[in-house]
Design an enzyme around this catalytic site. Structure first.
Site, PDB file in Angstrom:
ATOM      1  N   GLY A  11       7.932  -1.197 -10.009  1.00  0.00           N
ATOM      2  CA  GLY A  11       7.818  -2.245  -9.003  1.00  0.00           C
ATOM      3  C   GLY A  11       7.507  -3.585  -9.623  1.00  0.00           C
ATOM      4  N   ALA A  12       7.859  -3.734 -10.884  1.00  0.00           N
ATOM      5  CA  ALA A  12       7.509  -4.946 -11.634  1.00  0.00           C
ATOM      6  C   ALA A  12       8.160  -6.198 -11.069  1.00  0.00           C
ATOM      7  CB  ALA A  12       7.903  -4.779 -13.106  1.00  0.00           C
ATOM      8  N   GLY A  14       8.586  -6.753  -7.802  1.00  0.00           N
ATOM      9  CA  GLY A  14       8.076  -7.018  -6.462  1.00  0.00           C
ATOM     10  C   GLY A  14       6.862  -7.930  -6.476  1.00  0.00           C
ATOM     11  N   LYS A  15       6.490  -8.440  -5.305  1.00  0.00           N
ATOM     12  CA  LYS A  15       5.376  -9.380  -5.219  1.00  0.00           C
ATOM     13  C   LYS A  15       4.049  -8.719  -5.578  1.00  0.00           C
ATOM     14  CE  LYS A  15       7.599 -12.277  -1.713  1.00  0.00           C
ATOM     15  NZ  LYS A  15       7.538 -12.779  -0.311  1.00  0.00           N
ATOM     16  N   GLY A  98       0.369   2.956  -4.985  1.00  0.00           N
ATOM     17  CA  GLY A  98       0.091   2.169  -3.787  1.00  0.00           C
ATOM     18  C   GLY A  98       1.264   2.176  -2.830  1.00  0.00           C
ATOM     19  N   THR A  99       2.335   2.862  -3.190  1.00  0.00           N
ATOM     20  CA  THR A  99       3.505   2.996  -2.322  1.00  0.00           C
ATOM     21  C   THR A  99       3.141   3.834  -1.102  1.00  0.00           C
ATOM     22  OG1 THR A  99       4.960   2.898  -4.245  1.00  0.00           O
ATOM     23  CG2 THR A  99       5.884   3.823  -2.222  1.00  0.00           C
ATOM     24  N   THR A 100       3.620   3.424   0.071  1.00  0.00           N
ATOM     25  CA  THR A 100       3.363   4.164   1.303  1.00  0.00           C
ATOM     26  C   THR A 100       4.688   4.578   1.946  1.00  0.00           C
ATOM     27  OG1 THR A 100       3.290   2.125   2.621  1.00  0.00           O
ATOM     28  CG2 THR A 100       1.212   2.926   1.695  1.00  0.00           C
ATOM     29  N   HIS A 154       2.288  -7.147   8.809  1.00  0.00           N
ATOM     30  CA  HIS A 154       2.724  -7.341   7.432  1.00  0.00           C
ATOM     31  C   HIS A 154       3.941  -8.247   7.392  1.00  0.00           C
ATOM     32  CE1 HIS A 154       0.184  -3.809   6.726  1.00  0.00           C
ATOM     33  NE2 HIS A 154       0.206  -4.129   5.438  1.00  0.00           N
ATOM     34  N   LYS A 158       8.383  -5.569   4.791  1.00  0.00           N
ATOM     35  CA  LYS A 158       7.771  -4.245   4.655  1.00  0.00           C
ATOM     36  C   LYS A 158       8.551  -3.244   5.496  1.00  0.00           C
ATOM     37  CE  LYS A 158       3.406  -1.692   5.000  1.00  0.00           C
ATOM     38  NZ  LYS A 158       3.583  -1.091   3.659  1.00  0.00           N
ATOM     39  N   THR A 165      -1.968   2.034   5.637  1.00  0.00           N
ATOM     40  CA  THR A 165      -3.364   1.689   5.899  1.00  0.00           C
ATOM     41  C   THR A 165      -3.720   1.959   7.354  1.00  0.00           C
ATOM     42  OG1 THR A 165      -3.181  -0.066   4.251  1.00  0.00           O
ATOM     43  CG2 THR A 165      -5.084  -0.149   5.702  1.00  0.00           C
TER      44      THR A 165
END
Length: 250
Positions: A11-12, A14-15, A98-100, A154, A158, A165
């Site tokens: 994910g480098a 991505g924000k 941290g991926t959901t 969000h 997204k 969360t």
């Protein structure tokens, strides 16, 4: 000198990946040895992030990074992340994710794989300290107030809705009240200009109580991710999903 923790970041481009990656690169006890992204393949992070000295080149897949061990840090999307996680665990790597948006079947498979391979894994929907504190406050409030709704907002980009969360918050409230998670209303907003925002509104006769947490900058996740990287190897065969288990000493 202690050996630095080798980290591969998925994910480098991505924000969130950019902010987390910068923190990893600056940590004295870590070494960013690999980066994966869906775009800008072949570009050095020094150019993409405007960070001189970062010679790591973005790869298109994690299987092109040939190292015996690393911590895979993944902030991407569930479809690609799932296969990448299975591959990393098979190679003996630990996970900080941290991926959901994973399905229940995918989550069960990850748990089974981590237990079988005895990897360490931290899968947390929100690595910010404020989100974890909000969970604790909501659980305290739910002891006295038994009606609540969750609102999450969000950025328009997204994909999953509701957010991981918010789903976790609904689950915590439902478990505390002995109800089905479907009984906890969750409202989702996706608009430009937002980063990550959540409110839990409790209602009782003649009053409401609102708990709210706002992330205005993705650097809010960095401290939690770094703490997870430092401790993930301790969680052999376990999938940790509570940030408190990472940041609060045993």
């Amino acid at each position: 000198m202690a050996t630095k923790i080798p980290v591969v970041l998925a994910g480098a481009t991505g924000k969130t990946g950019k902010e987390v990656g910068r923190a990893i690169a600056q940590a004295q006890d870590m070494e960013l040895i690999g980066a994966v992204g869906h775009s800008h393949v072949g570009m050095a992070l020094s150019d993409l992030w405007s960070e001189p000295g970062l010679s790591v080149v973005i790869r298109g897949a994690v299987d092109t990074i040939d190292v015996p061990y690393a911590v895979l840090v993944d902030f991407t999307e569930p479809t690609s992340a799932y296969s990448r996680i299975l591959e990393a665990t098979a190679r003996g790597w630990d996970l900080v994710v941290g991926t959901t948006g994973f399905s229940p079947l995918q989550l069960d498979a990850i748990h089974d794989r981590v237990q079988h391979q005895q990897n360490g894994a931290v899968l947390i929907a929100n690595f910010s300290l404020g989100a974890w504190i909000m969970e604790r406050l909501a659980q305290d409030a739910s002891r006295y107030l038994d009606q609540a709704e969750v609102i999450e907002a969000h950025a328009a980009t997204k994909r999953d809705r509701p957010s991981g969360t918010a789903k976790r918050m609904a689950r915590l409230l439902a478990d505390g009240w002995g109800r089905s998670v479907e009984d906890i209303p969750v409202h989702s907003i996706r608009l430009p200009g937002m980063v990550a925002h959540q409110a839990v509104i409790f209602g009782s006769s003649g009053q409401t109580l609102t708990l709210r947490h706002d992330v205005h900058d993705r650097s809010a996740y960095a401290a939690g991710v770094l703490a997870a990287i430092r401790r993930v190897h301790e969680f052999r065969g376990k999938v940790v999903q509570n940030l408190g288990d990472v940041i609060v000493p045993d």
